[in-house]
Design a protein around this motif. Structure first.
Motif, PDB file in Angstrom:
ATOM      1  N   GLU A 189       0.684   1.471  12.248  1.00 29.04           N
ATOM      2  CA  GLU A 189       2.037   0.056  11.843  1.00 29.04           C
ATOM      3  C   GLU A 189       3.468   0.571  11.122  1.00 29.04           C
ATOM      4  O   GLU A 189       3.295   1.740  10.942  1.00 29.04           O
ATOM      5  CB  GLU A 189       1.543  -0.489  10.826  1.00 29.04           C
ATOM      6  CG  GLU A 189       1.845  -2.268   9.962  1.00 29.04           C
ATOM      7  CD  GLU A 189       1.690  -2.311   8.617  1.00 29.04           C
ATOM      8  OE1 GLU A 189       2.212  -3.393   8.024  1.00 29.04           O
ATOM      9  OE2 GLU A 189       0.625  -2.603   8.270  1.00 29.04           O
ATOM     10  N   LYS A 190       4.208  -0.209  11.646  1.00 25.36           N
ATOM     11  CA  LYS A 190       5.479   0.978  11.424  1.00 25.36           C
ATOM     12  C   LYS A 190       6.132  -0.531  10.315  1.00 25.36           C
ATOM     13  O   LYS A 190       5.570  -1.331  10.778  1.00 25.36           O
ATOM     14  CB  LYS A 190       6.311   1.225  12.598  1.00 25.36           C
ATOM     15  CG  LYS A 190       5.328   1.793  14.096  1.00 25.36           C
ATOM     16  CD  LYS A 190       6.884   2.279  14.826  1.00 25.36           C
ATOM     17  CE  LYS A 190       6.024   3.375  15.869  1.00 25.36           C
ATOM     18  NZ  LYS A 190       6.524   3.590  17.326  1.00 25.36           N
ATOM     19  N   LYS A 191       6.698   0.445   9.077  1.00 28.03           N
ATOM     20  CA  LYS A 191       7.449  -0.858   8.559  1.00 28.03           C
ATOM     21  C   LYS A 191       8.710  -0.126   7.874  1.00 28.03           C
ATOM     22  O   LYS A 191       8.410   1.323   6.949  1.00 28.03           O
ATOM     23  CB  LYS A 191       6.408  -1.191   7.263  1.00 28.03           C
ATOM     24  CG  LYS A 191       6.816  -2.822   6.637  1.00 28.03           C
ATOM     25  CD  LYS A 191       5.878  -2.346   5.300  1.00 28.03           C
ATOM     26  CE  LYS A 191       6.032  -3.545   4.603  1.00 28.03           C
ATOM     27  NZ  LYS A 191       5.312  -3.489   3.177  1.00 28.03           N
ATOM     28  N   ASP A 192      10.001  -0.541   7.547  1.00 27.91           N
ATOM     29  CA  ASP A 192      10.098   0.191   7.018  1.00 27.91           C
ATOM     30  C   ASP A 192      11.337   1.691   7.229  1.00 27.91           C
ATOM     31  O   ASP A 192      11.272   2.141   6.275  1.00 27.91           O
ATOM     32  CB  ASP A 192      11.066   0.196   5.610  1.00 27.91           C
ATOM     33  CG  ASP A 192      10.725  -2.087   5.216  1.00 27.91           C
ATOM     34  OD1 ASP A 192      10.770  -2.570   6.294  1.00 27.91           O
ATOM     35  OD2 ASP A 192       9.867  -2.330   4.202  1.00 27.91           O
ATOM     36  N   GLY A 193      11.159   2.375   8.671  1.00 31.23           N
ATOM     37  CA  GLY A 193      10.909   3.603   8.537  1.00 31.23           C
ATOM     38  C   GLY A 193       9.396   4.270   7.963  1.00 31.23           C
ATOM     39  O   GLY A 193       9.860   5.669   8.075  1.00 31.23           O
ATOM     40  N   TRP A 194       8.717   3.534   7.716  1.00 32.32           N
ATOM     41  CA  TRP A 194       7.396   4.117   6.851  1.00 32.32           C
ATOM     42  C   TRP A 194       6.177   3.971   8.174  1.00 32.32           C
ATOM     43  O   TRP A 194       6.214   3.055   9.410  1.00 32.32           O
ATOM     44  CB  TRP A 194       7.134   4.429   5.501  1.00 32.32           C
ATOM     45  CG  TRP A 194       8.055   4.567   5.131  1.00 32.32           C
ATOM     46  CD1 TRP A 194       9.132   4.376   4.552  1.00 32.32           C
ATOM     47  CD2 TRP A 194       7.568   5.428   4.278  1.00 32.32           C
ATOM     48  NE1 TRP A 194       9.838   4.882   3.914  1.00 32.32           N
ATOM     49  CE2 TRP A 194       8.918   5.831   3.144  1.00 32.32           C
ATOM     50  CE3 TRP A 194       6.368   6.427   4.317  1.00 32.32           C
ATOM     51  CZ2 TRP A 194       8.789   6.757   2.093  1.00 32.32           C
ATOM     52  CZ3 TRP A 194       6.762   7.658   3.074  1.00 32.32           C
ATOM     53  CH2 TRP A 194       7.794   7.624   1.968  1.00 32.32           C
ATOM     54  N   GLY A 195       4.715   4.797   8.815  1.00 32.54           N
ATOM     55  CA  GLY A 195       4.016   4.714   9.589  1.00 32.54           C
ATOM     56  C   GLY A 195       2.889   4.629   8.932  1.00 32.54           C
ATOM     57  O   GLY A 195       2.526   5.394   7.921  1.00 32.54           O
ATOM     58  N   ARG A 196       2.304   3.775   8.719  1.00 33.62           N
ATOM     59  CA  ARG A 196       0.980   3.343   8.086  1.00 33.62           C
ATOM     60  C   ARG A 196      -0.330   4.297   9.239  1.00 33.62           C
ATOM     61  O   ARG A 196      -0.774   3.340  10.257  1.00 33.62           O
ATOM     62  CB  ARG A 196       0.409   2.111   7.459  1.00 33.62           C
ATOM     63  CG  ARG A 196      -1.210   2.233   6.724  1.00 33.62           C
ATOM     64  CD  ARG A 196      -1.073   0.291   7.154  1.00 33.62           C
ATOM     65  NE  ARG A 196      -1.366  -0.715   7.573  1.00 33.62           N
ATOM     66  CZ  ARG A 196      -2.138  -0.621   8.683  1.00 33.62           C
ATOM     67  NH1 ARG A 196      -2.952  -0.165   8.457  1.00 33.62           N
ATOM     68  NH2 ARG A 196      -2.264  -1.772  10.116  1.00 33.62           N
ATOM     69  N   ILE A 197      -1.124   5.013   8.713  1.00 32.72           N
ATOM     70  CA  ILE A 197      -2.056   6.112   9.506  1.00 32.72           C
ATOM     71  C   ILE A 197      -3.657   5.888   9.135  1.00 32.72           C
ATOM     72  O   ILE A 197      -4.475   6.397   9.062  1.00 32.72           O
ATOM     73  CB  ILE A 197      -1.255   8.191   9.365  1.00 32.72           C
ATOM     74  CG1 ILE A 197      -1.655   8.279   7.911  1.00 32.72           C
ATOM     75  CG2 ILE A 197       0.193   7.627   9.650  1.00 32.72           C
ATOM     76  CD1 ILE A 197      -1.080   9.446   7.704  1.00 32.72           C
ATOM     77  N   SER A 198      -4.081   5.229   8.247  1.00 36.81           N
ATOM     78  CA  SER A 198      -4.930   4.321   7.808  1.00 36.81           C
ATOM     79  C   SER A 198      -5.215   3.206   7.120  1.00 36.81           C
ATOM     80  O   SER A 198      -4.064   2.573   7.353  1.00 36.81           O
ATOM     81  CB  SER A 198      -5.604   5.376   6.110  1.00 36.81           C
ATOM     82  OG  SER A 198      -4.677   4.984   5.235  1.00 36.81           O
ATOM     83  N   PRO A 199      -6.375   3.052   7.175  1.00 33.96           N
ATOM     84  CA  PRO A 199      -6.797   1.315   7.112  1.00 33.96           C
ATOM     85  C   PRO A 199      -6.314   0.665   5.395  1.00 33.96           C
ATOM     86  O   PRO A 199      -5.895   2.090   5.061  1.00 33.96           O
ATOM     87  CB  PRO A 199      -7.919   0.948   7.439  1.00 33.96           C
ATOM     88  CG  PRO A 199      -8.971   2.251   8.276  1.00 33.96           C
ATOM     89  CD  PRO A 199      -7.956   2.890   7.725  1.00 33.96           C
TER      90      PRO A 199
END
Length: 223
Positions: A99-109
């Motif tokens: 997921e991408k959010k406000d310039g950040w990327g989520r790399i886990s559940p």
């Protein structure tokens, strides 16, 4: 006889008149209409082909796999530089962004560690990621690996062997950089005297996690 000659001349006159009409009027008109039709087809067909190609081109899939750019990057529990750092990733590590959010990327559940607790996940700043794996020179790799083990016992004396074997353990995923950082690098062993042996823990602090290195022969072994 005169009548026959007159009839022949009349027919010749009619034929010449018809030929002149065809050559000087009817045929030029046909040629002009044909040229106009061909010109219109040349204008219409390329547009149709472009539109057809655009309709057939499938959309590009979104990029989800990235590579770490800086030497060391903190993985945080929320998309905020002030958030707690849960772990560390290193230059060249491959990350799958969910997921991408406000310039950040989520790399886990998302995780919830207690009932009614807040959801947390692992996040990294997108500005620190690359779509293509970075090129790491031999000197850069040596510098990176040596930074993990620079507090080893007798580090300067056995620098080349320590770096070589540390890199080997990292590449075959026997160890991760944190293993060497937690133990401050390779520690001298007194168990195998007179052999010149050092050890490090990888994956835990039990005897089964203890890896030995004979710096004279380059042998890596377990007890």
């Amino acid at each position: 006889m005169k009548k026959i000659i007159m009839a022949v001349l009349l027919l010749l006159g009619v034929a010449c008149a018809g030929g002149g009409y065809y050559i000087f009027y009817y045929k030029p008109q046909q040629d002009a209409e044909l040229a106009k039709l061909m010109a219109e087809q040349e204008k219409v067909e390329p547009i149709a082909m472009v539109e057809e190609e655009e309709e057939q081109a499938p959309p590009k899939p979104p990029v989800t796999d990235y590579y770490v750019s800086p030497d060391k990057l903190g993985v945080r529990e929320s998309p905020d530089y002030d958030a707690f750092v849960e772990s560390v990733v290193y230059r060249g590590d491959k990350l799958h962004v969910l997921e991408k959010k406000d310039g950040w990327g989520r790399i886990s559940p998302y995780y919830v560690y207690e009932d009614g607790g807040q959801e947390v996940a692992e996040w990294v700043p997108m500005e620190a990621l690359l779509e293509v794996a970075p090129t790491i020179t031999k000197d850069e790799r040596t510098e990176t690996v040596s930074s993990y083990i620079e507090k080893s016992d007798d580090f300067k004396q056995h620098f080349e062997m320590f770096v070589k074997k540390t890199d080997q353990l990292l590449k075959d995923k026997t160890c991760v950089p944190e293993d060497f950082e937690e133990t401050s690098g390779w520690m001298r062993s007194i168990t195998f005297k007179p052999r010149n042996v050092y050890f490090v823990y990888c994956g835990g602090i039990k005897q089964a996690n203890k890896i030995y290195l004979d710096v004279e022969t380059g042998e890596i072994f377990y007890r």
